[in-house]
Enzyme design. Structure first.
Site, PDB file in Angstrom:
ATOM      1  N   LYS A  32      11.133  10.390 -14.005  1.00 12.83           N
ATOM      2  CA  LYS A  32      12.273  10.287 -14.910  1.00 12.83           C
ATOM      3  C   LYS A  32      13.271   9.228 -14.429  1.00 12.83           C
ATOM      4  CE  LYS A  32      10.685  13.460 -17.582  1.00 12.83           C
ATOM      5  NZ  LYS A  32      10.047  13.054 -18.875  1.00 12.83           N
ATOM      6  N   LEU A  66      16.675  21.733 -17.671  1.00 11.88           N
ATOM      7  CA  LEU A  66      15.374  22.349 -17.912  1.00 11.88           C
ATOM      8  C   LEU A  66      15.352  22.930 -19.320  1.00 11.88           C
ATOM      9  CD1 LEU A  66      12.609  23.425 -16.849  1.00 11.88           C
ATOM     10  CD2 LEU A  66      13.855  25.503 -16.181  1.00 11.88           C
TER      11      LEU A  66
END
Length: 329
Positions: A192, A217
């Site tokens: 990421k 998340l």
């Protein structure tokens, strides 16, 4: 008013086409649903996962996507166009974004830590490069919303022990340390971070208007403790940066980032910070329904000060829902 509601759709879309890539995951499904309801024509591009899926025709793929819509699939079908893409195939990606005014760029990493490795990192970086390059070459492009992660923000060497300062609160200016991620094989965080940095470099070099959503998340059906985001979760908890986000809220934030005229830069997107023992127990039960529901002894978990903030996103969402931009404190 909820950003995903139907009422403002005509003004929001204005007959525009937008691309969701990769549209195959839960966030992709939620975004396709919202964008169709808001009046957009949606190019839903999916990355092939195998020979059988690649052989599936576009009509069947469109039918599968329509099943995920909350309502009105038959009415929206004529505005849904399905494309097959590949992270390493620039021309296929360019075909999917051609004629679009916006692109929602995301990469669905494997759901299992065992399948997330250095190859995943390379693939995700290549996908980011090809998508941003294709957007730069698209004359109709107005804005790219790039889906990143909080894991691209929070991982770095620990601060000195007390009585030294405990480190700054993580916000949109923070980046995960690449060497630290490599050392501890935090592949999700490395993928990421590198892919977002690649996207930003190309966007600035090519003059592409890009906004990044650094998501916590994402919670929803199918989430397990094996998710690669959760590697090192106890350390994130101890550092006060373990955060989650409801999938619907995350999708709404993407729409707001695309449509808001004042949106810029990065936005940390979460709606729950796991900082108390009861929060940790609730998350553990979500990840594994068989997990004990009782709170661990006080010497095992303690209340942790939250050391991550999302004030910038909260302001964006308030402006978007009110329709008043640049005037809210």
């Amino acid at each position: 008013m909820c950003p995903g509601s139907v009422e403002p759709q005509a003004a929001a879309a204005g007959g525009k086409s937008v691309c969701v890539m990769d549209a195959a995951g839960p966030l992709g499904h939620a975004l396709v649903d919202r964008l169709l309801r808001r009046g957009y024509t949606v190019h839903a591009a999916t990355y092939g996962r195998g020979e059988e899926e690649e052989e599936e025709d576009e009509a069947a793929a469109a039918s599968a996507l329509l099943k995920h819509l909350s309502c009105g699939g038959d009415a929206y079908g004529h505005r849904l166009k399905v494309f097959r893409a590949d992270p390493f195939d620039y021309h296929a990606i360019a075909d999917a974004v051609r004629g679009c005014a916006g692109v929602f760029c995301m990469f669905n990493t494997p759901d299992d830590q065992a399948q997330c490795d250095e190859v995943t990192v390379e693939t995700e970086v290549r996908a980011a490069h090809n998508v941003l390059e294709a957007c730069a070459q698209t004359d109709t492009m107005e804005r790219v919303v790039f889906t990143s992660s909080v894991t691209a923000v929070v991982w770095k060497p620990p601060p000195p022990p007390p009585p030294q300062p405990q480190g700054e609160v993580a916000d949109e200016r923070s980046w995960s340390d690449l060497a630290f991620c490599r050392k501890f094989k935090l592949w999700h965080a490395l993928a990421k971070t590198l892919s977002e940095k690649t996207a930003w470099a190309l966007a600035m070099d090519r003059g592409v208007d890009m906004v990044a959503i650094n998501a916590g998340l994402p919670t929803g059906p199918g989430l397990t403790a094996a998710h690669p985001y959760l590697k090192g979760a106890p350390d994130m908890y101890d550092a006060g940066v373990l955060v989650t986000v409801d999938l619907d809220f995350l999708a709404d934030a993407h729409v707001a980032a695309y449509e808001s005229p004042t949106a810029y830069g990065r936005y940390l997107c979460f709606d729950n910070a796991v900082c108390r023992p009861e929060d940790a127990v609730k998350l553990a039960h979500m990840l594994s329904p068989a997990a004990p529901r009782s709170t661990p002894p006080s010497d095992e978990l303690k209340v942790i000060p939250q050391r991550i903030q999302n004030k910038k996103l909260n302001k964006l969402m308030m402006e978007f829902e009110s329709g008043v931009y640049g005037e809210l404190d």
